[in-house]
Design a protein around this motif. Sequence first.
Motif, mmCIF file in Angstrom:
data_model
loop_
_atom_site.group_PDB
_atom_site.id
_atom_site.type_symbol
_atom_site.label_atom_id
_atom_site.label_comp_id
_atom_site.label_asym_id
_atom_site.label_seq_id
_atom_site.Cartn_x
_atom_site.Cartn_y
_atom_site.Cartn_z
ATOM 1 N N LYS A 230 0.816 -1.208 0.000
ATOM 2 C CA LYS A 230 0.000 0.000 0.000
ATOM 3 C C LYS A 230 0.856 1.268 0.000
ATOM 4 C CE LYS A 230 -3.783 2.047 2.647
ATOM 5 N NZ LYS A 230 -4.446 2.011 3.965
ATOM 6 N N TYR A 231 1.939 1.270 0.779
ATOM 7 C CA TYR A 231 2.665 2.526 0.984
ATOM 8 C C TYR A 231 3.980 2.657 0.221
ATOM 9 C CZ TYR A 231 -0.673 3.643 4.634
ATOM 10 O OH TYR A 231 -1.822 3.927 5.301
ATOM 11 N N ALA A 232 4.517 1.558 -0.302
ATOM 12 C CA ALA A 232 5.797 1.661 -0.998
ATOM 13 C C ALA A 232 5.593 2.308 -2.368
ATOM 14 C CB ALA A 232 6.427 0.287 -1.167
ATOM 15 N N VAL A 233 6.401 3.321 -2.642
ATOM 16 C CA VAL A 233 6.346 3.999 -3.938
ATOM 17 C C VAL A 233 7.659 3.699 -4.649
ATOM 18 C CG1 VAL A 233 6.087 6.217 -5.106
ATOM 19 C CG2 VAL A 233 5.006 5.853 -2.891
ATOM 20 N N VAL A 234 7.581 3.014 -5.782
ATOM 21 C CA VAL A 234 8.805 2.649 -6.492
ATOM 22 C C VAL A 234 9.267 3.821 -7.351
ATOM 23 C CG1 VAL A 234 9.884 1.022 -8.083
ATOM 24 C CG2 VAL A 234 8.096 0.247 -6.532
ATOM 25 N N LYS A 235 10.454 4.326 -7.033
ATOM 26 C CA LYS A 235 11.020 5.451 -7.789
ATOM 27 C C LYS A 235 12.515 5.251 -7.805
ATOM 28 C CE LYS A 235 8.148 9.492 -6.817
ATOM 29 N NZ LYS A 235 8.131 10.654 -5.917
ATOM 30 N N ASN A 236 13.127 5.422 -8.962
ATOM 31 C CA ASN A 236 14.581 5.276 -9.020
ATOM 32 C C ASN A 236 15.248 6.636 -9.052
ATOM 33 O OD1 ASN A 236 14.720 2.490 -8.923
ATOM 34 N ND2 ASN A 236 14.397 2.305 -11.129
ATOM 35 N N HIS A 237 16.458 6.677 -8.494
ATOM 36 C CA HIS A 237 17.293 7.876 -8.489
ATOM 37 C C HIS A 237 16.604 9.081 -7.840
ATOM 38 C CE1 HIS A 237 19.942 5.444 -10.724
ATOM 39 N NE2 HIS A 237 18.991 5.183 -11.598
ATOM 40 N N VAL A 238 15.993 8.812 -6.708
ATOM 41 C CA VAL A 238 15.439 9.891 -5.877
ATOM 42 C C VAL A 238 16.562 10.332 -4.949
ATOM 43 C CG1 VAL A 238 13.715 10.349 -4.090
ATOM 44 C CG2 VAL A 238 13.168 8.844 -5.961
ATOM 45 N N ASN A 239 16.549 11.568 -4.528
ATOM 46 C CA ASN A 239 17.506 12.025 -3.529
ATOM 47 C C ASN A 239 17.380 11.127 -2.290
ATOM 48 O OD1 ASN A 239 19.012 13.339 -1.617
ATOM 49 N ND2 ASN A 239 17.993 15.314 -1.855
ATOM 50 N N PRO A 240 18.468 10.450 -1.895
ATOM 51 C CA PRO A 240 18.364 9.502 -0.779
ATOM 52 C C PRO A 240 17.891 10.149 0.519
ATOM 53 C CG PRO A 240 20.572 9.459 -1.744
ATOM 54 C CD PRO A 240 19.800 10.487 -2.486
ATOM 55 N N LEU A 241 18.109 11.448 0.650
ATOM 56 C CA LEU A 241 17.692 12.109 1.889
ATOM 57 C C LEU A 241 16.171 12.204 1.995
ATOM 58 C CD1 LEU A 241 20.377 14.912 2.112
ATOM 59 C CD2 LEU A 241 20.351 12.703 3.221
ATOM 60 N N GLU A 242 15.493 11.978 0.874
ATOM 61 C CA GLU A 242 14.023 11.992 0.909
ATOM 62 C C GLU A 242 13.448 10.628 1.244
ATOM 63 O OE1 GLU A 242 12.777 13.601 -2.849
ATOM 64 O OE2 GLU A 242 13.927 15.432 -2.506
ATOM 65 N N GLY A 243 14.318 9.660 1.483
ATOM 66 C CA GLY A 243 13.850 8.299 1.754
ATOM 67 C C GLY A 243 13.488 8.035 3.199
ATOM 68 N N VAL A 244 12.901 9.009 3.867
ATOM 69 C CA VAL A 244 12.533 8.838 5.270
ATOM 70 C C VAL A 244 11.292 7.951 5.362
ATOM 71 C CG1 VAL A 244 11.961 10.083 7.394
ATOM 72 C CG2 VAL A 244 13.448 11.133 5.703
ATOM 73 N N ILE A 245 11.290 7.063 6.354
ATOM 74 C CA ILE A 245 10.137 6.171 6.512
ATOM 75 C C ILE A 245 9.315 6.630 7.710
ATOM 76 C CG2 ILE A 245 9.400 3.797 6.926
ATOM 77 C CD1 ILE A 245 12.122 2.964 5.695
ATOM 78 N N GLU A 246 8.082 7.012 7.444
ATOM 79 C CA GLU A 246 7.187 7.419 8.525
ATOM 80 C C GLU A 246 5.998 6.475 8.545
ATOM 81 O OE1 GLU A 246 6.815 12.003 8.946
ATOM 82 O OE2 GLU A 246 7.577 11.612 6.939
ATOM 83 N N PRO A 247 5.450 6.185 9.727
ATOM 84 C CA PRO A 247 4.349 5.228 9.775
ATOM 85 C C PRO A 247 3.102 5.746 9.065
ATOM 86 C CG PRO A 247 4.741 6.191 11.931
ATOM 87 C CD PRO A 247 5.833 6.649 11.058
#
Lengths: 310, 93
Positions: A230-247
Amino acid sequence: MSIIKADTHPLDRYLRTERLPHVWCPGCGIGTVLGAYLRAMEKIGMDPEKSIMVSGIGCTGRAAGYVRMDSFHTTHGRAIPFAVGLKAARPDLNVTVFSGDGDLFAIGGNHIIHAARRNANITVVAINNFTYGMTGGQLAPTTPETGITTTSPYGNVESPFNLAGLIAVAGASYVARWTSLHVRRLEKSLEKALKKRGFSFVEVLSQCPTAYGRRNRMRDPVDTLKYFQKYAVVKNHVNPLEGVIEPNKPFVVGEFLDAPEEPTFEDKLWELTKAEFLHTSQAERSEWIIEHRRHLEVLSRIISGKGGEE
Amino acid sequence: MATESNTEKLLERSGLSLPRGEVYLIEDRCKGCGLCIAFCPKHVLVVSDKFNKKGYHPPELVEEEPVNVCINCGFCERICPEFAIFVKEKKEE
């Protein structure tokens, strides 16, 4: 038509089948990720005789005991130093660290950022199950905010690490994140990571139904995977700093970083030492090794009390 | 039961067919987690009533022609954490 009974699995040649079924709980994602890793190995034709799996302590740390290749089950948090040393001494081997988030980022947090900084030519597979599973589900540096664990019964108040961002910033060559549901993409990503020269890091979010899911309304392993779906968004080459996981919020999975090749730690070491090493011939080197082996044998005989005389 | 999807109709019209798979299971490795059952895109697996050596219920195959048949996608094989289930392509006789 009904299901056909079988005795052997296609991956059995990579597994120590005599030790199966493994210790992981029913529905645990570590087995899935191990399977993906072995399939990636098979696909790129990596020789198990020339591969080494190093793991630390924890649920994921047990993986090294199930693969039919040389493996190290090291001390807690120190899988990376063992692996970097191994690779420095034997650059011809493929060294993979297969360990959990607690081992790599809590107890061994410093080692992994420095290995990434040095660009050591190893592959790291970090299985992130948001908690310390083996010890009973305590708060880990990867537990999402408001996550309930045995040591945060009213919900976590700390911000978790963004593992992919941390490692990308530290200087890794390849950084990706997948979940135990995205098995095919994970397999492709692991193939890339294994082929990549330099520090490659693959984070895999995984379900822990026993320690984490049970306390966070995901008692069934299927629930956690549905959550990922439901929540995983597949995107390649995103700025890694935007990869924060929030509930209960969308999070990014995909390939964050695939940097151009740069000299690795081993390359630089070799540059430094090759002048000294190259003036000896191959024959001289083998002679040296044989001589040392003989000395070791004599020594071990003395130690075991069987006498040093030949 | 679900109706035939557009993909299958299209394939049929162009004289092609979806691959068919055979499901294999090492029963005593199964821990009954249900991941293969929940994520099979064709819903061909269900929990069985029988027990294996460790007391878990291994999955069972329920193929219902023409839609609910194994298409050899290999997802159960990949999601299974126990190295218990796998598929092979079914050869047409």
